[in-house]
Design a protein around this motif. Sequence first.
Motif, PDB file in Angstrom:
ATOM      1  N   SER A  32       0.805  -1.218   0.000  1.00 46.97           N
ATOM      2  CA  SER A  32       0.000   0.000   0.000  1.00 46.97           C
ATOM      3  C   SER A  32       0.838   1.269   0.000  1.00 46.97           C
ATOM      4  CB  SER A  32      -0.901   0.013   1.235  1.00 46.97           C
ATOM      5  OG  SER A  32      -0.126   0.126   2.420  1.00 46.97           O
ATOM      6  N   SER A  33       2.156   1.149   0.128  1.00 42.77           N
ATOM      7  CA  SER A  33       3.071   2.282   0.268  1.00 42.77           C
ATOM      8  C   SER A  33       2.859   3.039   1.575  1.00 42.77           C
ATOM      9  CB  SER A  33       2.964   3.254  -0.922  1.00 42.77           C
ATOM     10  OG  SER A  33       3.427   2.639  -2.107  1.00 42.77           O
ATOM     11  N   LEU A  34       2.149   2.418   2.513  1.00 35.04           N
ATOM     12  CA  LEU A  34       1.988   2.973   3.847  1.00 35.04           C
ATOM     13  C   LEU A  34       2.662   2.041   4.854  1.00 35.04           C
ATOM     14  CD1 LEU A  34      -1.729   4.154   3.631  1.00 35.04           C
ATOM     15  CD2 LEU A  34       0.340   5.557   3.512  1.00 35.04           C
ATOM     16  N   PRO A  35       3.124   2.578   5.974  1.00 37.58           N
ATOM     17  CA  PRO A  35       3.948   1.780   6.898  1.00 37.58           C
ATOM     18  C   PRO A  35       3.195   0.655   7.592  1.00 37.58           C
ATOM     19  CG  PRO A  35       4.248   4.144   7.262  1.00 37.58           C
ATOM     20  CD  PRO A  35       3.060   3.991   6.368  1.00 37.58           C
ATOM     21  N   HIS A  36       3.953  -0.395   7.895  1.00 35.97           N
ATOM     22  CA  HIS A  36       3.486  -1.520   8.691  1.00 35.97           C
ATOM     23  C   HIS A  36       4.561  -1.749   9.746  1.00 35.97           C
ATOM     24  CE1 HIS A  36       1.087  -5.334   9.085  1.00 35.97           C
ATOM     25  NE2 HIS A  36       2.174  -5.656   9.758  1.00 35.97           N
ATOM     26  N   VAL A  37       4.246  -1.511  11.023  1.00 37.82           N
ATOM     27  CA  VAL A  37       5.250  -1.506  12.082  1.00 37.82           C
ATOM     28  C   VAL A  37       4.874  -2.528  13.153  1.00 37.82           C
ATOM     29  CG1 VAL A  37       6.428  -0.103  13.821  1.00 37.82           C
ATOM     30  CG2 VAL A  37       5.692   0.949  11.662  1.00 37.82           C
ATOM     31  N   SER A  38       5.826  -3.392  13.498  1.00 33.64           N
ATOM     32  CA  SER A  38       5.604  -4.362  14.571  1.00 33.64           C
ATOM     33  C   SER A  38       6.047  -3.762  15.903  1.00 33.64           C
ATOM     34  CB  SER A  38       6.379  -5.656  14.297  1.00 33.64           C
ATOM     35  OG  SER A  38       7.769  -5.394  14.168  1.00 33.64           O
ATOM     36  N   VAL A  39       5.216  -3.939  16.924  1.00 31.74           N
ATOM     37  CA  VAL A  39       5.455  -3.360  18.245  1.00 31.74           C
ATOM     38  C   VAL A  39       5.490  -4.485  19.271  1.00 31.74           C
ATOM     39  CG1 VAL A  39       4.627  -1.756  20.004  1.00 31.74           C
ATOM     40  CG2 VAL A  39       4.245  -1.250  17.575  1.00 31.74           C
ATOM     41  N   ALA A  40       6.633  -4.666  19.921  1.00 34.52           N
ATOM     42  CA  ALA A  40       6.772  -5.660  20.984  1.00 34.52           C
ATOM     43  C   ALA A  40       6.547  -4.987  22.332  1.00 34.52           C
ATOM     44  CB  ALA A  40       8.157  -6.302  20.934  1.00 34.52           C
ATOM     45  N   ILE A  41       5.911  -5.696  23.253  1.00 34.92           N
ATOM     46  CA  ILE A  41       5.546  -5.133  24.550  1.00 34.92           C
ATOM     47  C   ILE A  41       6.172  -5.976  25.655  1.00 34.92           C
ATOM     48  CG2 ILE A  41       3.637  -4.495  26.075  1.00 34.92           C
ATOM     49  CD1 ILE A  41       1.865  -4.371  23.550  1.00 34.92           C
ATOM     50  N   ASP A  42       6.949  -5.327  26.532  1.00 37.53           N
ATOM     51  CA  ASP A  42       7.571  -6.002  27.667  1.00 37.53           C
ATOM     52  C   ASP A  42       6.979  -5.415  28.949  1.00 37.53           C
ATOM     53  OD1 ASP A  42       9.112  -7.135  29.607  1.00 37.53           O
ATOM     54  OD2 ASP A  42      11.037  -6.397  28.862  1.00 37.53           O
ATOM     55  N   ALA A  43       6.070  -6.165  29.548  1.00 35.88           N
ATOM     56  CA  ALA A  43       5.406  -5.716  30.775  1.00 35.88           C
ATOM     57  C   ALA A  43       5.960  -6.416  32.006  1.00 35.88           C
ATOM     58  CB  ALA A  43       3.903  -5.968  30.670  1.00 35.88           C
ATOM     59  N   SER A  44       7.068  -7.131  31.866  1.00 39.56           N
ATOM     60  CA  SER A  44       7.573  -7.968  32.952  1.00 39.56           C
ATOM     61  C   SER A  44       8.004  -7.174  34.175  1.00 39.56           C
ATOM     62  CB  SER A  44       8.740  -8.824  32.446  1.00 39.56           C
ATOM     63  OG  SER A  44       9.803  -8.001  31.989  1.00 39.56           O
ATOM     64  N   ASP A  45       8.362  -5.906  33.990  1.00 37.34           N
ATOM     65  CA  ASP A  45       8.870  -5.102  35.105  1.00 37.34           C
ATOM     66  C   ASP A  45       7.843  -4.079  35.596  1.00 37.34           C
ATOM     67  OD1 ASP A  45      10.932  -4.768  36.890  1.00 37.34           O
ATOM     68  OD2 ASP A  45      11.950  -3.219  35.718  1.00 37.34           O
ATOM     69  N   ALA A  46       6.607  -4.163  35.110  1.00 40.08           N
ATOM     70  CA  ALA A  46       5.573  -3.203  35.516  1.00 40.08           C
ATOM     71  C   ALA A  46       5.204  -3.419  36.984  1.00 40.08           C
ATOM     72  CB  ALA A  46       4.344  -3.338  34.638  1.00 40.08           C
ATOM     73  N   ARG A  47       5.098  -2.327  37.736  1.00 43.34           N
ATOM     74  CA  ARG A  47       4.791  -2.415  39.160  1.00 43.34           C
ATOM     75  C   ARG A  47       3.312  -2.205  39.458  1.00 43.34           C
ATOM     76  NH1 ARG A  47       7.599   1.499  42.743  1.00 43.34           N
ATOM     77  NH2 ARG A  47       6.771   2.976  41.206  1.00 43.34           N
ATOM     78  N   ASP A  48       2.699  -1.262  38.749  1.00 41.17           N
ATOM     79  CA  ASP A  48       1.342  -0.840  39.092  1.00 41.17           C
ATOM     80  C   ASP A  48       0.273  -1.465  38.215  1.00 41.17           C
ATOM     81  OD1 ASP A  48       2.385   1.104  41.006  1.00 41.17           O
ATOM     82  OD2 ASP A  48       3.010   2.244  39.238  1.00 41.17           O
TER      83      ASP A  48
END
Length: 245
Positions: A32-48
């Motif tokens: 499509s000539s528009l971006p496709h971005v992969s986002v990794a999420i690391d929640a292992s250190d979240a406190r709240d």
Amino acid sequence: VDVAPQFAHIATFAVYRTPHGESFWWRDDGVSSLPHVSVAIDASDARDLTPDEVWVSVVHGFNAWSPLLCGGARTQVDFDFEDDAGEVMVRWVGAEEDWSHGAGVLALTTLEVDLDTGEIIRGTVEVNDAHFAFSLFPTGDERDPVATLVHEAGHILGLDHSSSPEAVMWPREYVTDRTWGRELQRDDVDGFCDVMAPRARSAGLGDAACGIGRRAQNSLIGLIVFVCCLIFIRVSVIGGSRGRW
């Protein structure tokens, strides 16, 4: 008949640019000539927040930017959210010894950029869970993770801080309404459309038509560090001179 005066909208957004004046951009998906971005999420250190609450915050924060209408055309960045590796890593930092960016920095975005072309290679968002408390329903001193991620996602897309106090990309918090930053304002949309315009115009024309192709083998790679909620932007360039954007 009294006619209310019409005021022109003055754009106050800003976008990151290379020393050559090129705006930063993500490679398109080849279709499509528009971006496709992969986002990794690391929640292992979240406190709240629970891992599910971190995921909700990231997904809603990034998806606030897409799709949007630019000149009447539906324009979007496709985000894929993953548990492991991605072109963008979003990481909650819960231990003080692991946070090296200053206790008053709410979040920090790092972009690795080809300074010849402006192509963004990868990005990292770090959220300061070591010195701030987060809640999806913030009260008191708690911060809103969704509003935080909407702002940082703007940096990931190539937007600098806006000079409009109404914009999500304004580099300050609204203490009286911490969830206010979940909704994009006109200035934010204008900035997004400015960044996306070359890609949107080239849709269906192929890489050659819009100047998007493979990186030159000898291109200069810059590591750009953007600090949210501070007046200055710290910039470090690998293999080149220092500068500000």
